[in-house]
Enzyme design. Structure first.
Site, mmCIF file in Angstrom:
data_model
loop_
_atom_site.group_PDB
_atom_site.id
_atom_site.type_symbol
_atom_site.label_atom_id
_atom_site.label_comp_id
_atom_site.label_asym_id
_atom_site.label_seq_id
_atom_site.Cartn_x
_atom_site.Cartn_y
_atom_site.Cartn_z
ATOM 1 N N ASP A 132 2.892 41.668 25.233
ATOM 2 C CA ASP A 132 1.560 41.102 24.720
ATOM 3 C C ASP A 132 0.940 42.182 23.705
ATOM 4 O O ASP A 132 1.242 43.537 23.977
ATOM 5 C CB ASP A 132 0.713 40.686 25.527
ATOM 6 C CG ASP A 132 -0.676 40.379 25.429
ATOM 7 O OD1 ASP A 132 -0.798 39.377 24.449
ATOM 8 O OD2 ASP A 132 -1.614 40.641 25.537
ATOM 9 N N GLU A 138 4.681 39.984 20.401
ATOM 10 C CA GLU A 138 3.386 39.254 19.974
ATOM 11 C C GLU A 138 2.591 40.099 18.947
ATOM 12 O O GLU A 138 1.975 41.104 19.161
ATOM 13 C CB GLU A 138 2.447 39.118 21.225
ATOM 14 C CG GLU A 138 1.084 38.353 20.991
ATOM 15 C CD GLU A 138 0.011 39.350 20.220
ATOM 16 O OE1 GLU A 138 -0.300 39.070 19.156
ATOM 17 O OE2 GLU A 138 -0.632 39.884 21.089
ATOM 18 N N ASP A 185 -4.544 31.703 23.565
ATOM 19 C CA ASP A 185 -5.852 31.938 23.020
ATOM 20 C C ASP A 185 -6.354 31.098 22.028
ATOM 21 O O ASP A 185 -7.423 31.286 21.553
ATOM 22 C CB ASP A 185 -5.565 33.604 22.604
ATOM 23 C CG ASP A 185 -5.471 34.559 23.585
ATOM 24 O OD1 ASP A 185 -6.057 34.388 24.793
ATOM 25 O OD2 ASP A 185 -4.965 35.438 23.156
#
Length: 505
Positions: free
Chosen positions: A306, A354, A407
Site C-alpha cells: 500500500d 499500489e 477506497d
C-alpha cells in the site's frame, strides 16, 4: 504456494479474482470470520473459475476499525476467529452460542461485536487453561516458540493496554513505557495470564487462517495480502521499536504521514502515522522490514504494498498541522530496502505496487527495477480526456487491472454519481447503455492485456454506494460492509466463469 509472478512475464498466464475482506463474510456472530462463510466464498471462487482472492490487511484494528491502522503488523485480527471452529476444539459449547445479539446482516456493529466476541474468547481461554488435550497444548507451545520474535512483544503490549484501561502507551508509567529488561520480566510475571490470553488468540487466528489458506491453495486460488507502509503510533510496533521512528523524548511523533491533495481529498489526507527513521533501519540492515515482509508472505501468496510511492519519497507533515496541505516530500531508501529483502528471502519477490496518486519517474523506476506489477483502476480512466488507465493505453502486461478498489465507490455507485461527461465516455468506450455497468467494467477488466484482473465483490453483486467499503479522508462509517448468506448464487458463479474463460483467464 505461488503462481507465476512478474518474473515469469514471458508466459501467457492470466489470472483473475475478487477483492473482499474476511470481515464482510456472512456470519451469525456479527462479523465475517474464518469459518463457514470463508469456506463458502472460496468454493464460490472455485466454481466461478477465479484464481485470486485479495484481502485487506489482516491485523487487529485500533480506533476507527481501519485495517490500515493496527496494533501490530504481525498479529491477526481476533474478531475474525470463528466461534464454531472453537466449538470443534471443545473450547466453546453449544449453549455458549445460544444467545446471539440481533446483529445487522449488511453491516458490522463493531462495538457490539467486540463485546460479544470478547466474552466468548474469555470462555474459550478459560477452558483452554483446563484442557486435557495434549496435542492442543503442544501445538500452542510450538506456535509461541516459532513466533516469539513478535508474539512476546505484542502480547505484553496488549496486556499493558488492558491494564491501563486502553490508555495509549505514551502515557504509561516509565517502567512499561520504556522498560528495561528487568522491567519486562517484572511486567511479564505480573500480567502472565493476560499475556497468555493474547497468545492464545493469536494461536487460534493463525491456526484458522492457515487451514483456510491451505483450502484455497488446494483449489488453485492464491491469496493477495495487503501491507500498509506505515504503522499506528499506539501499536506494539512503535512501542517496541522506538529508535526506528522519528519520535520526541515523550514518544510522540515530530512529523506524521499523509498525502498531498489528490483525487480523493482536496486537503490531502492526514494519516497521522509516525514516520520511519530510515537511517536507523538502514544501519540495522532493514531487519525489521525483512521480518515483517517474510511474516506476511508466510500468510499469503502475493503481497500488495500500500502507498508504494512512499518507499521512494513520502509526504512528511508537521505533527500539529490541521491538514496535509503543508507537508514536504522526503526521500526514502526504497531500492536499498527491496534489495535487502530480496537477498534475505531469495529470488524474485511476489509483491504488487499500489502505485496510485502522484507517481513520478523515480517511483516508476523503483517499481520496474524489481518487476513489481502496478495498478490500473478503470474508474479513474473515464474522468479525463486521455488516461493511462484506459485499456488501450496499457503499456505492459505486468500490471493488475481493477474495476475499483476498497477506497473507491462501487462501480454502480460511481457511475450513478459520475458527471455526464464521464458517463457518456463510458457508454461510448464500452458500447453499453449502462444498465449492467459493473459487469461491463468487469468484462473490460478481464479483456485487458493486464496479467491480473481483480474486482471487488460488490461489483460482482452489482451493488450501489450503500455497499462502499471506505471513503478516504472520513473517520466514521467505514469498513463495515457485509453481504448476506445466499448472495453467492450458483448461476452467478456460472456467468462469471463463462466470461472469465472467454478472455482466457
Amino acid at each position: 504456494m505461488h503462481f507465476k509472478t512478474s518474473a515469469d512475464d514471458h508466459t501467457n498466464y492470466r489470472y483473475s479474482g475478487i477483492l473482499v475482506h474476511p470481515t464482510s463474510f456472512p456470519s451469525p456472530y456479527g462479523i465475517g470470520d474464518l469459518g463457514k462463510g470463508a469456506y463458502d466464498f472460496v468454493d464460490f471462487l472455485h466454481a466461478a473459475g477465479q484464481h485470486l482472492w485479495q484481502v485487506l490487511p489482516l491485523g487487529p484494528t485500533t480506533f476507527g476499525n481501519s485495517p490500515y491502522q493496527g496494533y501490530s503488523v504481525f498479529a491477526g485480527n481476533a474478531l475474525m476467529i470463528s466461534p464454531e471452529l472453537l466449538m470443534k476444539q471443545k473450547l466453546l459449547e453449544r449453549e455458549d452460542l445460544a444467545q446471539i445479539p440481533a446483529f445487522p446482516k449488511n453491516q458490522v456493529d463493531f462495538p457490539t461485536v467486540k463485546e460479544y466476541k470478547t466474552q466468548l474468547f474469555e470462555k474459550a481461554y478459560d477452558r483452554f487453561l483446563h484442557t486435557a488435550d495434549k496435542n492442543l497444548l503442544e501445538e500452542f507451545d510450538s506456535f509461541c516458540k516459532a513466533n516469539a520474535f513478535w508474539l512476546d512483544q505484542y502480547s505484553l503490549f496488549m496486556a499493558g493496554k488492558d491494564y491501563h484501561a486502553g490508555m495509549a502507551w505514551m502515557d504509561w508509567e516509565a517502567s512499561l513505557r520504556d522498560p528495561s529488561w528487568e522491567d519486562v520480566l517484572f511486567w511479564s510475571k505480573k500480567l502472565k495470564k493476560e499475556i497468555n490470553y493474547y497468545k492464545f488468540l493469536q494461536y487460534q487466528f493463525y491456526t484458522q487462517w492457515y487451514e483456510l489458506k491451505a483450502y484455497a491453495n488446494e483449489r488453485q486460488i492464491a491469496i493477495i495480502g495487503d501491507m500498509p507502509i506505515f504503522v499506528a503510533l499506539d501499536s506494539a510496533d512503535v512501542w517496541g521499536n522506538k529508535k526506528m521512528f522519528k519520535l520526541d523524548e515523550k514518544g510522540y511523533p515530530t512529523e506524521v504521514a499523509g498525502v498531498p491533495p489528490d483525487y480523493f481529498c482536496r486537503e490531502g489526507q492526514l494519516w497521522g502515522n509516525p514516520l520511519y527513521d530510515w537511517k536507523a533501519h538502514e544501519a540495522d540492515g532493514f531487519c525489521w522490514w525483512i521480518s515483517r515482509i517474510q511474516n506476511q508472505l508466510d500468510q499469503v501468496d502475493y503481497l500488495r504494498l500500500d502507498h508504494f510511492r512512499g518507499f521512494e519519497a513520502y509526504w512528511a507533515v508537521p505533527a500539529d498541522a490541521p491538514n496535509a496541505i503543508g507537508g514536504t516530500w522526503r526521500r526514502a531508501p526504497g531500492e536499498k530496502l527491496f534489495e535487502a529483502v530480496r537477498e534475505a528471502l531469495g529470488g524474485e519477490l511476489p509483491l504488487f505496487a499500489e502505485d496510485l496518486g502522484i507517481i513520478t519517474p523515480e517511483v516508476e523506476k523503483l517499481r520496474d527495477t524489481f518487476q513489481f506489477p502496478g495498478m490500473r483502476v478503470l474508474q479513474f480512466a473515464y474522468e479525463g480526456d486521455e488516461s493511462t488507465f484506459l485499456p488501450h493505453q496499457f503499456d505492459t502486461r505486468n500490471c493488475i487491472c481493477y474495476t475499483g478498489t476498497h477506497d473507491n465507490d462501487t462501480t454502480a455507485g460511481w457511475y450513478a454519481h459520475a458527471s455526464e461527461y464521464s458517463r457518456d465516455k463510458v457508454r461510448r468506450y464500452m458500447n453499453t447503455n449502462g444498465s449492467s455497468i459493473s459487469w461491463d467494467f468487469m468484462r473490460i477488466c478481464l479483456g485487458t492485456i493486464a496479467k491480473y484482473a481483480v474486482f471487488p465483490l460488490q461489483d460482482v453483486l452489482k451493488l450501489g454506494s450503500e455497499a462502499r467499503m471506505n471513503v478516504p479522508g472520513t473517520a466514521d462509517g467505514n469498513w463495515a460492509w457485509r453481504y448476506e448468506e445466499g448472495a453467492l448464487k450458483r448461476e452467478l458463479a456460472d456467468s462469471l466463469k463463462q466470461m472469465t474463460h472467454l478472455f482466457g483467464r
